[in-house]
Design an enzyme around this catalytic site. Structure first.
Site, mmCIF file in Angstrom:
data_model
loop_
_atom_site.group_PDB
_atom_site.id
_atom_site.type_symbol
_atom_site.label_atom_id
_atom_site.label_comp_id
_atom_site.label_asym_id
_atom_site.label_seq_id
_atom_site.Cartn_x
_atom_site.Cartn_y
_atom_site.Cartn_z
ATOM 1 N N GLU A 86 2.999 -0.433 4.088
ATOM 2 C CA GLU A 86 2.782 0.944 3.643
ATOM 3 C C GLU A 86 4.152 1.481 3.240
ATOM 4 O O GLU A 86 5.055 1.571 4.066
ATOM 5 C CB GLU A 86 2.186 1.785 4.771
ATOM 6 C CG GLU A 86 0.861 1.271 5.307
ATOM 7 C CD GLU A 86 -0.324 1.659 4.415
ATOM 8 O OE1 GLU A 86 -0.114 2.420 3.453
ATOM 9 O OE2 GLU A 86 -1.443 1.196 4.710
ATOM 10 N N HIS A 106 0.835 -1.202 0.000
ATOM 11 C CA HIS A 106 0.000 0.000 0.000
ATOM 12 C C HIS A 106 0.872 1.254 0.000
ATOM 13 O O HIS A 106 2.097 1.176 -0.062
ATOM 14 C CB HIS A 106 -0.920 0.009 1.219
ATOM 15 C CG HIS A 106 -2.033 -0.982 1.148
ATOM 16 N ND1 HIS A 106 -3.366 -0.617 1.123
ATOM 17 C CD2 HIS A 106 -2.020 -2.335 1.087
ATOM 18 C CE1 HIS A 106 -4.120 -1.708 1.057
ATOM 19 N NE2 HIS A 106 -3.321 -2.761 1.041
#
Length: 448
Positions: free
Chosen positions: A310, A220
């Site tokens: 992330e 992500h």
């Protein structure tokens, strides 16, 4: 102009010095057709260790293509674990998509160059790479481009559904079972679940049903941190307070997250994007509670441990930033993949050396069991230590062994189960007739 080209140029020079082939086309954003062409180019360069297959289609009909690496593509080899990387779940979070395309090129190039580390990984692991889970959302974000991309534009699929809030909620069932001593793994899906999820989510779940994945990560953007389960809090949120939601494998998940964070060039430093995460890792629920997410679903529905990576403050970084991001993530992508080879693994056989599928592997002190695959092989991620392991299957006598796990590759531990003795049913006469009814089935705890 010169200043804008300095960083990519230096990164390209460094890559060249490391023996990695670099061309101007390697660091760019790939639209759907360009992504597919890049995947097929890798397959063309390494036809004997790769395979391309589709797990389904998006709302707008785009294939969800997977590039597989293996010394025997298309075949599950017993005792060879299955691993997956998933990118671009949120369409406007694009770095993971580009990293996975570049990682695929890297695996092919390094294999051909005789890199022993990469060759061993491909020979001993079946690696599945899905660069884009949400190709429709990506096209929406890409039309705006890096300079004008909004925080939410293109995040969802073509129906504007957030795919990381779209999986069946197995956490609620798990938290109920924790209180009632119910099932701790492979939880059942709700009725009509296929009608309740998006096509992309359906494709992922079917994929998981067809492959016995052991380890996974989904990539992500919007922060820089390695996020691990549970994402959903056990407690109701009170005035913004969030609470840590540990899995039974919390120590393993923390180690997996740290593996990526410390192999990453700057994630482990903690301060990124204006936020601080100690060691560059966080428990999902401790950060903020998220329901119906993919990483929790992996853990509760299958044998797969998944974390969420992330990877960038900028969800849609400019192409000029991609060389630096690749250098920052390359070693981490390899190191995390190697974690699938830790713990224990083995075969479960009956007395005639026939493999037993769906046998349950329990580790004392860890309330989360695994199951054998269709070939009778199992994989259990564990940290170094001594463990008591029990294997059971319907119709067999359970078998228990003690094993010491080291820091190196997985310990091989096979089990041979003996058939349980058959019970003689007592037949009692009733009104001159024999009662041939079978005993009552045991009651199942919890809802179906």
């Amino acid at each position: 102009m010169k200043q804008g080209w300095t960083l990519p140029w230096l990164a390209a020079v460094l890559l060249g010095l490391m023996g990695i082939r670099v061309s101007g086309s390697e660091f760019q954003h790939h639209r759907y057709e360009e992504m597919v062409r890049a995947m097929y180019a890798v397959h063309s360069d390494c036809p004997y260790i790769t395979r391309i297959y589709s797990i389904g289609r998006s709302v707008e009909g785009r294939h969800l293509y997977v590039l597989e690496f293996s010394d025997n593509p298309g075949i599950h080899e017993a005792l060879e674990p299955e691993f997956k990387y998933v990118g671009n779940m949120h369409g406007n979070e694009v770095l993971g998509r580009e990293l996975l395309i570049k990682f695929s090129q890297f695996l092919c190039e390094e294999y051909r160059a005789g890199n022993q580390r990469i060759m061993r990984l491909i020979h001993d692991t079946r690696i599945h790479i899905l660069p884009s889970m949400n190709p429709d959302g990506y096209e929406v974000a890409a039309r705006q481009g890096p300079e004008f991309n909004g925080y939410l534009v293109g995040r969802g699929n073509a129906r504007d559904i957030d795919l990381n809030r779209n999986f069946p909620d197995l956490n609620a069932l798990m938290y109920y079972y924790e209180k009632t001593n119910g099932r701790n793994h492979h939880l059942p899906l709700p009725d009509n679940w296929e009608q309740q999820v998006e096509p992309e989510t359906l494709a992922i779940i079917k994929w998981m049903q067809n492959y016995n994945f052991i380890l996974s990560a989904n990539l992500h953007g919007g922060a820089v941190v390695a996020n691990y389960p549970f994402d959903k809090s056990r407690d109701a949120r009170i005035r913004g307070r969030t609470t840590y939601a540990a899995t039974p494998d919390d120590k393993i998940f923390r180690n997996l997250a740290r593996t990526y964070s410390y192999a990453h060039s700057w994630m482990h430093k903690g301060w990124n994007c204006g936020d601080f995460f100690d060691e560059g890792i966080t428990n999902g629920a401790s950060w903020y509670s998220l329901s119906k997410g993919m990483q929790d679903f992996n853990y509760l529905y299958s044998n797969c441990f998944e974390i969420t990576l992330e990877l960038s403050c900028d969800k849609f970084p400019p192409a000029s930033a991609l060389p630096r991001e690749w250098l920052g993530n390359r070693e981490a992508l390899v190191s995390y993949l190697e974690q699938v080879h830790h713990g224990i693994k083995g075969m479960v056989y009956d007395e005639n050396n026939n493999p037993i599928a769906k046998a349950e592997i329990s580790v004392a002190g860890i309330n989360h069991d695994m199951t054998t695959g269709v070939d009778g092989d199992y994989f259990r991620l564990l940290l170094p230590g001594t463990y008591t392991v029990t294997v059971s299957a319907p119709g067999y006598v359970p078998s228990t062994s003690t094993v010491t796990v080291g820091p190196a590759e997985a310990i091989l531990l096979h089990f041979y189960l003996k058939a349980a003795p058959k019970q003689n049913l007592k037949v009692k006469p009733h009104n001159g007739k024999k009662n041939l009814s079978s005993p009552k089935a045991p009651l199942k705890l919890g809802p179906r």
